[in-house]
Structures are given as C-alpha cells and as structure tokens.
Design a protein around this motif. Structure first.
Motif, PDB file in Angstrom:
ATOM      1  N   ALA A 194       0.841  -1.206   0.000  1.00  0.00           N
ATOM      2  CA  ALA A 194       0.000   0.000   0.000  1.00  0.00           C
ATOM      3  C   ALA A 194       0.870   1.247   0.000  1.00  0.00           C
ATOM      4  O   ALA A 194       0.601   2.215  -0.723  1.00  0.00           O
ATOM      5  CB  ALA A 194      -0.927  -0.016   1.211  1.00  0.00           C
ATOM      6  N   LYS A 195       1.926   1.230   0.807  1.00  0.00           N
ATOM      7  CA  LYS A 195       2.858   2.351   0.828  1.00  0.00           C
ATOM      8  C   LYS A 195       3.564   2.472  -0.506  1.00  0.00           C
ATOM      9  O   LYS A 195       3.749   3.578  -1.043  1.00  0.00           O
ATOM     10  CB  LYS A 195       3.871   2.143   1.958  1.00  0.00           C
ATOM     11  CG  LYS A 195       4.888   3.260   2.099  1.00  0.00           C
ATOM     12  CD  LYS A 195       4.263   4.538   2.622  1.00  0.00           C
ATOM     13  CE  LYS A 195       5.309   5.575   2.933  1.00  0.00           C
ATOM     14  NZ  LYS A 195       4.710   6.846   3.373  1.00  0.00           N
ATOM     15  N   TRP A 196       3.967   1.343  -1.058  1.00  0.00           N
ATOM     16  CA  TRP A 196       4.642   1.305  -2.352  1.00  0.00           C
ATOM     17  C   TRP A 196       3.786   1.955  -3.434  1.00  0.00           C
ATOM     18  O   TRP A 196       4.279   2.696  -4.286  1.00  0.00           O
ATOM     19  CB  TRP A 196       4.905  -0.157  -2.687  1.00  0.00           C
ATOM     20  CG  TRP A 196       5.384  -0.474  -4.057  1.00  0.00           C
ATOM     21  CD1 TRP A 196       4.630  -0.878  -5.114  1.00  0.00           C
ATOM     22  CD2 TRP A 196       6.738  -0.474  -4.522  1.00  0.00           C
ATOM     23  NE1 TRP A 196       5.416  -1.128  -6.201  1.00  0.00           N
ATOM     24  CE2 TRP A 196       6.724  -0.885  -5.865  1.00  0.00           C
ATOM     25  CE3 TRP A 196       7.959  -0.169  -3.920  1.00  0.00           C
ATOM     26  CZ2 TRP A 196       7.885  -0.999  -6.616  1.00  0.00           C
ATOM     27  CZ3 TRP A 196       9.112  -0.283  -4.677  1.00  0.00           C
ATOM     28  CH2 TRP A 196       9.064  -0.695  -6.017  1.00  0.00           C
ATOM     29  N   MET A 197       2.471   1.692  -3.391  1.00  0.00           N
ATOM     30  CA  MET A 197       1.569   2.213  -4.414  1.00  0.00           C
ATOM     31  C   MET A 197       0.901   3.526  -4.009  1.00  0.00           C
ATOM     32  O   MET A 197       0.016   4.009  -4.686  1.00  0.00           O
ATOM     33  CB  MET A 197       0.525   1.150  -4.756  1.00  0.00           C
ATOM     34  CG  MET A 197       1.124  -0.027  -5.503  1.00  0.00           C
ATOM     35  SD  MET A 197      -0.065  -1.304  -5.960  1.00  0.00           S
ATOM     36  CE  MET A 197       0.005  -2.349  -4.508  1.00  0.00           C
ATOM     37  N   ASN A 198       1.363   4.070  -2.861  1.00  0.00           N
ATOM     38  CA  ASN A 198       0.866   5.365  -2.395  1.00  0.00           C
ATOM     39  C   ASN A 198      -0.641   5.332  -2.146  1.00  0.00           C
ATOM     40  O   ASN A 198      -1.387   6.229  -2.552  1.00  0.00           O
ATOM     41  CB  ASN A 198       1.221   6.486  -3.372  1.00  0.00           C
ATOM     42  CG  ASN A 198       1.328   7.826  -2.664  1.00  0.00           C
ATOM     43  OD1 ASN A 198       1.853   7.899  -1.558  1.00  0.00           O
ATOM     44  ND2 ASN A 198       0.830   8.866  -3.284  1.00  0.00           N
TER      45      ASN A 198
END
Length: 497
Positions: A383-387
C-alpha cells in the motif's frame, strides 16, 4: 496531504456483498492526491508464496542436502529475514492474511477449507490485488488459491472478485482422477493435475507436473502485455502429493529407499503400511519447485525487467516433517532448522518461514535482517509502495516494512498475534518483543518463552516470569476482543441475519 475517496472497481462488480456492505468495503482505499511514488507507476510486483516449505528447507536457510540455487540467489541478491512469520500455521488462513494484511480470524477463514465448503475469504475484504488494480497494474494469481471451496463454485467469491484480472491454477492441492480411481492396489501413475482452472473454467487433463504448468502460465501471462504487472505466484509444492520429474528424483537417489526406487509412481495414499520411502522424494520436490520459480525469475532477468520488479518470497506455513500425524503426511521430510513444532502448531516450527525481499534500488544485496516481520506486513508495505492510504477504521494487523527496508529505525506498534485450531489445543499465540505467550482454546496461558535466548522454545517461563505472562495475557485479551468485534466480520454476520 489531502485524501480523496476513490470508488473501488472490484467492489462494484462483487455480487456477494449487499448494498449495505459495499460502502464499508469501498471505504478501505484512499489515493493520495499527490507525491505518487515513481515506482508505483512503472515497476512490477511479484509475490511468490509456496506451500508448506519449512524454515530450514533451502540452502539459503541452512539445508545441507537440498539444492535450491534460485531461492539462494534471490536471497543473495536481496534481503533474507531470520525471523519471518506466516499469518497462520495452515494454508487457507495464511493466504487470507497475506492478501489482506489482517489476521485470518478477521477474514472469515480460520482453518483449511475443504472441497465444496461454503467457507471463503470474506466478500467485503480488500486485497493487495485491489490496490494494484486501482493503480493500473495488470493483476493475476497463478497457482494455488484455496480461499474458497473450489474454483468451480459459481456462488462463491472467486479471484476475480478480489482484484485479480486473471486466474490459473488449482483450488487446493493436486488431484488426478485416473490415478485416484484406479482399481489396481496399490494405485500407480503420474500425478499430472486434472483439477486446474483458467479464469474459473476447468482446463482438463494435463501432461506436466503442477509447478511446470504454473511457471509456463506465468511466463505466458507476463509476456501478454507491456503494462506493469502484479503477479501472485503460488506454487502448490511442497504440499502432498509430492510429485516431481524423474531428473529430480535421480538427483536424490541416495536418499531414496529401495521401496521408493521400485515404486516410483505409487499413489501417495497407498504408502500407508509399506516400508519407508526415504527423504529423496521430498528433497526432489523442493528442488523441482525451486527450478520452476527460477524459470520465471530468469525470464524477467532476460527481459531486462528483473531489477524493476519488487519480489517478495515466502511460505504459507511451517513444514510437514518426517513425523507424520495423518496418513497424507507420510513420506514428507520438512525441516524447521531445529525449531519446535511443525505445520498446524503454534510453536516456531509451524509459524517461522523463509522470507526474502529483492529490490536492488532499495535493498542491499546479501542483507540479513534479524528483526521480526510477517507476511501480514506485505499488504501495508505494498500500500505504501503504491501510495494508497488505508482507512484507519478498518483494522490491519501488519505494518509497512519500508522503514526497516530502508535501514531506518523500525519499532513495531502491534504485537504479533496468531489463532488457529491446533491438534494440541493451543489455539492462540502472541509475541511482543522477544516474549511469546501460547494460550489454549479456553484462554488460559500454557507457555511463555523468551525468543531472544530460546529460539527453540525449550524453557517454559510461565511460572518464573508471572509479571511478563500477565502483561502478554492482557495484550492477547485485547487483541482477541478486537478481532471478535472486527467491523468487516460483524458486517458479514449482519448480512447473514
């Protein structure tokens, strides 16, 4: 930073949740209106989840017989965790946890799911494929699913209902009706799966073993378009029936007994009451699986996109060892690297598994990470990776690993928590720091270990450290209450009534 709600595409097409449920389901995802991570638009994601592979089953984790050059190279080129945990000690709940970042009892999956069972991953759950789909990735799950009673069930939530554009593989484990229904005893024949499905349509008989079919499909799907891809690659190896091509059996012939050499294609349920077959078939299956996932990785390398692909590798639970408890476990030889327990138990051998992350832009090659992490962390990490920000009203049990990956201070905010019906009645476990408490089905503490100096769980400190036991018992009670009052679970229950 301002957040705006985005309608989740997969929510709109799910036929299994009521209109009242959909707002709760779709409220999980928010997209940040700026500062999109560059890699989220251009980089690929490959999550490899294998079946029943033990903590000590590969060369990278210390096995001195089994050859796993591709997994070993993945570890050498990435980061290897020494304390990486599965969400459960069983397949179906572990997969539910991986996909959602939520401890399995929240998701509606508490144990393994039998054929034709009405149990499935909760239809209002959001998976990491949902996140990827909204960011424009092509999404696929290729391999084992085992999050419902079967890929043939029209009235059950299927991979397409959880953000996956494409599906290929089997529901649970390899089957072959011709061998299984043979009138000859013992039954014999190659276990080429006849229970594969492509986009929930039966494939029919095949002429290859499972892992090769899965890798063939994965490579073909990767080649299918140039868009960034998100692939959940889930091999059914090394789960029974362990079936491998002859070349891998020959590689470990010195670990086969005469019984196995004389009966190479005997049906695994007919091994009961016969002489021991040795460990060679298990070793062969691990190496066969390694070679097949290696084909996919090398395909990415040859395409020049491997370094642009975030790779996560792990196993769904601990191994089946050479001490069988059920007939289908006969002939297995999984290794826990000396850890206590095995699949279906909440000791470390059932929960601690290989964990590797490869992404050269952020992960130094050959790094060994001793801080604990979990497959539950994959969802918030991606989720962080994909903002994509996650609505705090929907409880997650994993935490983003990017601070740890980037070498920053990382202090876990939540204790690790597991729950599963076990053969020994130990249904719950909680780890906070180095301390681990195991609790029985009635909620009574039974074991307390300090994993900082007792990885092997030999010294039960329940009586000598009562203050620590009481503190962890309180954390367990708080967590159990939170799980039992989970909003998504309660919404599903309300729908049934």
């Amino acid at each position: 930073m301002q957040l705006r709600t985005v309608q989740v595409q997969s929510c709109a097409k799910r036929n299994f949740a009521s209109v009242a449920l959909r707002p709760l389901m779709c409220a999980l995802l928010f997209f940040a209106s700026g500062q999109v991570l560059a890699q989220s638009a251009t980089q690929n994601v490959l999550v490899i989840y294998v079946d029943d592979l033990g903590y000590g089953d590969t060369g990278a984790y210390g096995h001195n017989v089994v050859q796993t050059p591709n997994i070993d190279r993945l570890a050498a080129e990435g980061m290897r965790f020494t304390q990486f945990y599965a969400p459960s000690a069983l397949c179906s709940p572990s997969r539910a946890g991986l996909l959602t970042g939520r401890t399995p009892y929240r998701t509606g999956v508490e144990s393994w799911i039998p054929d034709d069972s009405p149990v499935s991953l909760g239809d209002n759950e959001t998976t990491f494929a949902d996140l990827a789909k909204q960011r424009g990735y092509r999404t696929a799950v290729i391999g084992k699913w085992h999050l419902n009673g079967g890929l043939h069930m029209q009235d059950a939530p299927q991979p397409r209902d959880f953000g996956f554009d494409y599906q290929y593989g089997l529901a649970a484990w390899v089957k072959n009706a011709t061998v299984r229904e043979s009138p000859d005893v013992p039954r014999r024949g190659a276990m080429f799966p006849d229970n594969m499905y492509r986009n929930n349509e039966a494939v029919g008989p095949t002429q290859k073993y499972s892992a090769e079919l899965v890798s063939d499909e994965a490579i073909a799907w990767i080649e299918g378009a140039s868009d960034p891809f998100f692939l959940l690659l889930t091999y059914s190896e090394v789960h029974t029936p362990i079936a491998s091509p002859r070349q891998y059996l020959e590689q470990y012939q010195h670990h086969l007994t005469q019984e196995a050499k004389d009966n190479p294609l005997m049906y695994y349920f007919d091994w009961r009451d016969r002489p021991w077959r040795g460990r060679g078939e298990y070793y062969a299956n691990v190496s066969y699986m390694d070679a097949q996932l290696g084909r996919v990785i090398e395909h990415l390398r040859n395409k020049g996109v491997l370094d642009d692909t975030l790779i996560v590798f792990s196993s769904d639970n601990g191994p089946v060892t050479d001490a069988p408890l059920t007939p289908w476990e006969i002939g297995m030889a999984g290794e826990t690297a000396g850890l206590r327990g095995k699949k279906r138990f909440l000791f470390e051998g059932g929960l601690r598994v290989p964990g590797i992350i490869r992404y050269p832009a952020r992960v130094k090659a050959g790094r060994v990470e001793s801080r604990p992490a979990s497959a539950l962390d994959v969802f918030p990490t991606l989720a962080k990776w994909m903002n994509v920000a996650i609505d705090p009203a929907i409880p997650l049990d994993g935490e983003s690993l990017w601070p740890l990956i980037d070498g920053h201070d990382f202090k876990r905010q939540q204790a690790f928590y597991w729950s599963i019906p076990t053969p020994d009645g130990m249904e719950y476990a909680l780890r906070d720091g180095d301390w681990k408490l195991i609790v029985d089905t009635q909620g009574a503490p039974q074991y307390l270990f300090n994993l900082g100096n007792d990885w092997y769980e030999l010294n039960n400190l329940l009586e000598t450290k009562p203050e620590v036991a009481q503190r962890l018992l309180h954390l367990y009670q708080v967590q159990r209450t939170a799980v039992e009052s989970d909003p998504l679970a309660l919404a599903r229950q309300a729908q049934k009534h």
